[in-house]
Design an enzyme around this catalytic site. Structure first.
Site, PDB file in Angstrom:
ATOM      1  N   GLY A 180     102.215  -2.181  65.766  1.00 18.71           N
ATOM      2  CA  GLY A 180     102.196  -2.029  67.216  1.00 18.71           C
ATOM      3  C   GLY A 180     103.508  -1.566  67.812  1.00 18.71           C
ATOM      4  N   HIS A 181     104.493  -1.283  66.981  1.00 14.63           N
ATOM      5  CA  HIS A 181     105.813  -0.891  67.472  1.00 14.63           C
ATOM      6  C   HIS A 181     105.936   0.622  67.420  1.00 14.63           C
ATOM      7  CE1 HIS A 181     110.319  -0.918  67.623  1.00 14.63           C
ATOM      8  NE2 HIS A 181     110.032  -1.855  68.514  1.00 14.63           N
ATOM      9  N   PHE A 182     105.666   1.269  68.552  1.00 21.62           N
ATOM     10  CA  PHE A 182     105.634   2.728  68.635  1.00 21.62           C
ATOM     11  C   PHE A 182     104.705   3.301  67.571  1.00 21.62           C
ATOM     12  CE2 PHE A 182     110.067   1.633  69.996  1.00 21.62           C
ATOM     13  CZ  PHE A 182     109.852   1.814  71.348  1.00 21.62           C
TER      14      PHE A 182
END
Length: 182
Positions: free
Chosen positions: A53-55
């Site tokens: 979910g991080h970029f």
């Protein structure tokens, strides 16, 4: 890669973390004492859960996870130093490097000390003052070095930390861990 290692089962027992928050893949180097330090490795893989979910279109290693690597590396330094102190006190055995530890790690007396100490110590990453200079991507290997700086009057342990990917420094600063003994 160091030829002196800690067996995976004991490595897990030394740390208080389990997946998915175990951020140290292996300990590469350890030096005991006043000028001591620890050097650890973390491989960043495409399937690490914190990258999903991080970029998502451009995954990068989150800075908070780099801070967690710093905190865990620093706690490993303190924990291994505790083991070295206990061996010196109980058996007159001087353990000052990963090689020394590797040579006796399978002895039942040392395994008992590791288990006893892990049951006694609790700690948390209390604070951080970090500068991020670059980014780690999936596929990178992060090398972290942690050196104890001092312990303050309240019992907080301060460490000077650096993270590199190859020759590129991605972060450095100070990590502060709090440890208590039951």
């Amino acid at each position: 890669m160091s030829k002196y290692t800690i067996p995976p089962k004991l490595f897990l027992e030394m740390g208080a973390w389990r997946q998915p928050l175990m951020m140290v893949d292996r300990i590469e180097e350890y030096k005991y004492g006043e000028n001591g330090y620890i050097r650890v490795i973390k491989h960043v893989t495409y399937n690490d859960p914190y990258l999903n979910g991080h970029f998502p279109e451009n995954p990068i290693m989150p800075g908070v996870i780099v801070a967690e690597i710093f905190g865990q590396a620093s706690e490993y330094f303190s924990f291994i130093s505790d083991i070295c102190d206990a061996c010196a006190e109980r058996f007159g055995m001087s353990l000052t490097s990963l090689r020394d530890i590797h040579n006796v790690i399978h002895k039942p007396e040392l395994i008992a000390i590791i288990r006893e100490r892990r049951a006694q110590v609790r700690g948390v990453l209390a604070s951080q003052n970090l500068k991020f200079k670059d980014i780690a991507y999936p596929g990178d290997t992060i090398e972290v070095i942690s050196r104890p700086a001092f312990t303050d009057p309240a019992g907080f342990k301060h460490y000077s930390v650096t993270a590199n990917v190859g020759k590129k420094k991605i972060s450095d600063g100070t990590i502060i861990n709090f440890r208590e003994t039951k």
